[in-house]
Design an enzyme around this catalytic site. Structure first.
Site, mmCIF file in Angstrom:
data_model
loop_
_atom_site.group_PDB
_atom_site.id
_atom_site.type_symbol
_atom_site.label_atom_id
_atom_site.label_comp_id
_atom_site.label_asym_id
_atom_site.label_seq_id
_atom_site.Cartn_x
_atom_site.Cartn_y
_atom_site.Cartn_z
ATOM 1 N N GLU A 18 1.757 16.749 -35.362
ATOM 2 C CA GLU A 18 0.407 16.797 -34.811
ATOM 3 C C GLU A 18 0.281 15.686 -33.777
ATOM 4 O OE1 GLU A 18 -2.633 16.334 -37.774
ATOM 5 O OE2 GLU A 18 -1.670 17.698 -39.189
ATOM 6 N N GLU A 46 1.368 14.042 -44.012
ATOM 7 C CA GLU A 46 0.823 12.669 -43.972
ATOM 8 C C GLU A 46 0.752 12.047 -45.367
ATOM 9 O OE1 GLU A 46 -2.832 13.135 -41.823
ATOM 10 O OE2 GLU A 46 -1.808 13.718 -39.972
#
Length: 741
Positions: free
Chosen positions: A294, A201
């Site tokens: 995820e 991320e």
């Protein structure tokens, strides 16, 4: 990353107040292509272990053929949620996600013990045939093991110190990397291949490594340290940004390059599986596997198969397994034939050659459509065999993926159905079906049109090959809007795809422009080729030509040669004649022969609530289906205290008793063949009224509808239904009135 997930490892240590921050949201959609494993299946590390090479090759072989199921667990309890998943679904996920980041204030000895527990679990998991994924929430090098140090705000200038060799900060970074490498070496020595996803991320700003212009330097430092110094040849390198929503930058800005990445993954939360997130990552991957690194909500396998086939694995994050998914959802996803559980993954015969070959045939069928155009000349040699008729071709499938042979193919006058909890036809189930509508659309004005859909569930619309609306998600009567510039009288390709998941089912395709009131796209503006010509379709073709001023020239467009030929020859005589052909002859007889019927109803709009005096506006309305809300039908009409009278003819397709439905705000009255079918001349808010009348197929009946708007919202819709007629707005193809010309 969503902050709900940020709380994942802190539940035992930090207070809930520390955990709550902004939660990224988003919507979306786009398209897909399947790729096969090829020479690119080799890991980027030329010295990769045999186990790593084998794992990557297997992932290549699975890509496009299914999705590997995955579940994440926390550092402190490395088997908790995987075991819970097994208890709920009856089976383990194939991929087990672990954590090597220490973030809860542990001491060095506690951290070492917890990491060893993770390593031991991972070794056992790999020996049992499962896939191991490792995440590393690294605290800012040189700081304590606390979540706040993972999320520590770091300026670009300070970040630069950590990636500049020789600095104190750089040395702290190397020390941290060497520490975590101990766990990875143990896995290497046990022959465990690891999907290693560090610094995930990075296109968001919630971690110290996030949104840095030179992120690739950090990645390269770790890669060099682990591969060339520590010889961690068991690692497959997973570069894993967040889906580029409002809070995140596009993928490409932080991509280290194809020579340092084996797999590209995206983290997706809030069920935000937009096709554009998939498409842009797939394009950047250039043939490498892509994955859902995820997720909170388990993805829809129907959506994956239809438009996002190349996600090779997914991984539900920790406790979100139950916070974001019901037990039924979990069981359904894990039990789906497209999802690979642990046992299915272990037994999967990695047909590396088969998937590779599969795309090739896929490309060949793509060429197969070429013969289809070849067939097009057939109408030229036999014009009578192909007739253009109003409406769209509807292909109905007994699945949500538009796959296989349609259970039903028919012409739909409009795309405007509310099946509720019923099936579109006896050949279809009430749930889990999909439809593809194809044909041509012809606008009346040279303007930018808003294409509007309201659907329950997924919907996609292409006009002239351009994706105008893409909302391939489960939703309840949600309105979507897209825009496209169109030219009056020109025929454009249109394709509408829809799927119904469960519960209520409905779909409506509308349009609006500066000159076009918002309304369901009428049958008179939609065209499809019909293999079998009928009097009715021929009539519709002729009537369509008269709907708009430029129609005669534009009508020739659907079948450039065939259409004009019959019209010029037959139109002067046939236009009046076919109109009465079914039975209407007596009805239409009073009309002067030169005066043609056109689709739709004559609409008279009055600037009062009593239908009194001279209309402020007279026009042709193709169907009665308007939602003006708190606007006006036209600049000539006020937003409140107006009335409308529609008059003309209605022609049913079946000899049956019809239910006539209206939904209106406010008053409504309907007469058919002189009989008052609905009388609800009262102030009301979107109320549905129903009346019944027996009608004969093909016969033209007089129809009159009167409506008044008091104040506030204004809307009106007229529908019909019979044993053979699905409930829907009465289409323009069933409504007629005399042309004023």
């Amino acid at each position: 990353m969503k902050t709900y997930r940020k709380s994942r490892l802190l539940s035992a240590v930090l207070s809930l107040a520390v955990l709550l921050t902004a939660i990224p949201l988003g919507f979306g959609a786009a398209s897909v292509t399947v790729h096969a494993a090829s020479a690119q299946a080799a890991p980027v590390n030329p010295d990769a272990s045999p186990e790593a090479v084998k794992l990557l090759a297997k992932l290549y072989s699975i890509s496009g053929n299914g999705i590997v199921t995955g579940q994440h667990d926390y550092l402190e309890s490395p088997d908790e949620f995987m075991n819970k998943l097994k208890g709920t679904s009856g089976t383990f996920a194939a991929l087990h996600g672990y954590e090597l980041g220490v973030i809860s204030g542990q001491s060095e000895s506690t951290a070492a013990t917890q990491r060893m527990n993770v390593v031991n679990s991972a070794i056992n998991w790999s020996k049992n045939g499962g896939i191991v994924v490792m995440t590393f929430h690294e605290n800012l090098p040189g700081t304590t093991y606390d979540w706040s140090n993972v999320q520590k705000s770091l300026s670009q200038a300070d970040f630069n110190k950590y990636v500049t060799p020789g600095t104190t900060e750089y040395n702290k970074l190397i020390a941290d990397l060497d520490k975590v490498a101990v766990s990875l070496k143990t896995l290497r020595d046990a022959g465990v291949p690891v999907l290693w996803r560090p610094y995930h991320e990075m296109n968001g700003d919630w971690f110290w490594w996030g949104k840095k212009s030179n992120f690739a330097q950090l990645w390269n430092i770790m890669y060099d340290r682990f591969v060339n110094y520590h010889k961690l040849n068991n690692l497959l390198w997973v570069w894993n940004p967040n889906a580029p929503n409002t809070w995140c930058d596009p993928y490409a800005g932080t991509y280290p390059g194809a020579d340092k990445v084996d797999i590209l993954a995206a983290d997706i939360y809030n069920n935000d599986y937009m096709n554009k997130y998939y498409d842009s990552l797939y394009a950047l991957a250039a043939g490498k596997p892509i994955a859902i690194g995820e997720n909170g909500e388990m993805p829809s396998t129907a959506k994956l198969q239809l438009s996002q086939r190349n996600w090779v694995y997914m991984m539900t994050w920790g406790k979100m397994l139950y916070e974001n998914n019901t037990n039924d959802t979990i069981k359904s996803f894990m039990g789906d034939s497209y999802s690979l559980t642990l046992d299915e993954y272990k037994n999967y015969v990695a047909p590396a050659a088969t998937p590779t070959a599969t795309p090739t045939p896929t490309a060949t069928p793509t060429a197969t459509p070429t013969p289809a155009p070849t067939a097009t000349p057939t109408p030229v040699s036999a014009p009578a065999a192909v007739t253009v008729e109003n409406g769209l071709k509807g292909e109905y499938f007994n699945n949500m993926t538009l796959s296989g042979t349609p259970a039903l193919v028919r012409t739909d006058a409009q795309v405007n159905y509310n099946w509720r909890q019923a099936a579109p036809a006896s050949a279809l189930g009430i749930d889990s079906f999909s439809i593809r509508f194809t044909g041509k659309i012809k606008p009346q004005y040279s303007e930018t049109y808003q294409i509007i859909t309201s659907s329950d569930d997924g919907i996609r619309v292409w006009v002239n090959g351009v994706s105008v609306i893409d909302s391939w998600v489960k939703q309840s009567g949600t309105e979507r809007v897209g825009s496209i510039a169109l030219t009056a009288g020109q025929l454009y390709d249109i394709k509408v795809e829809y799927y119904e998941n469960a519960g209520d089912a409905r779909i409506s395709l509308m349009w609006q422009s500066p000159s076009q009131a918002k309304a369901v796209v009428p049958s008179s503006a939609l065209f499809t080729g019909a293999a079998n010509a009928t009097v009715s379709s021929a009539l519709m073709t002729t009537l369509a030509a008269a709907v708009s001023t430029p129609a005669p020239a534009a009508t020739a467009a659907p079948v450039p040669t065939a259409t004009p030929t019959p019209v010029p020859t037959a139109a002067p005589t046939v236009v009046p004649t076919p109109t009465p052909t079914p039975t209407p002859a007596p009805t239409v007889a009073p009309t002067p022969t030169p005066t043609p019927l056109i689709s739709g109803l004559k609409a008279e709009y009055f600037n009062n609530a009593t239908l009194a005096g001279t209309p402020a506006l007279v026009r042709n309305d193709s169907a009665i289906d308007f939602n003006w809300r708190q606007g006006s039908p036209d600049a000539a009409i006020g937003i409140d205290f107006f009335t409308v009278r529609w008059t003309g003819k209605i022609k049913p397709s079946y000899s049956e008793t019809y239910q006539i439905y209206t939904t209106s705000d406010d008053g409504i009255r309907v007469w058919i063949n002189g009989s008052l079918v609905i009388d609800s001349w009262v102030k009301q808010s979107g109320t549905e009224r129903v009346g019944s009348i027996a009608l004969n197929a093909g016969q033209l009946y007089d129809i009159k509808v009167e409506y008044y708007e008091n104040q506030g919202d204004a809307n009106i819709r007229m529908m019909w239904q019979s044993p053979s007629q699905a409930k829907g707005v009465v289409p323009a193809s069933a409504l007629f009135h005399l042309s004023a010309s």
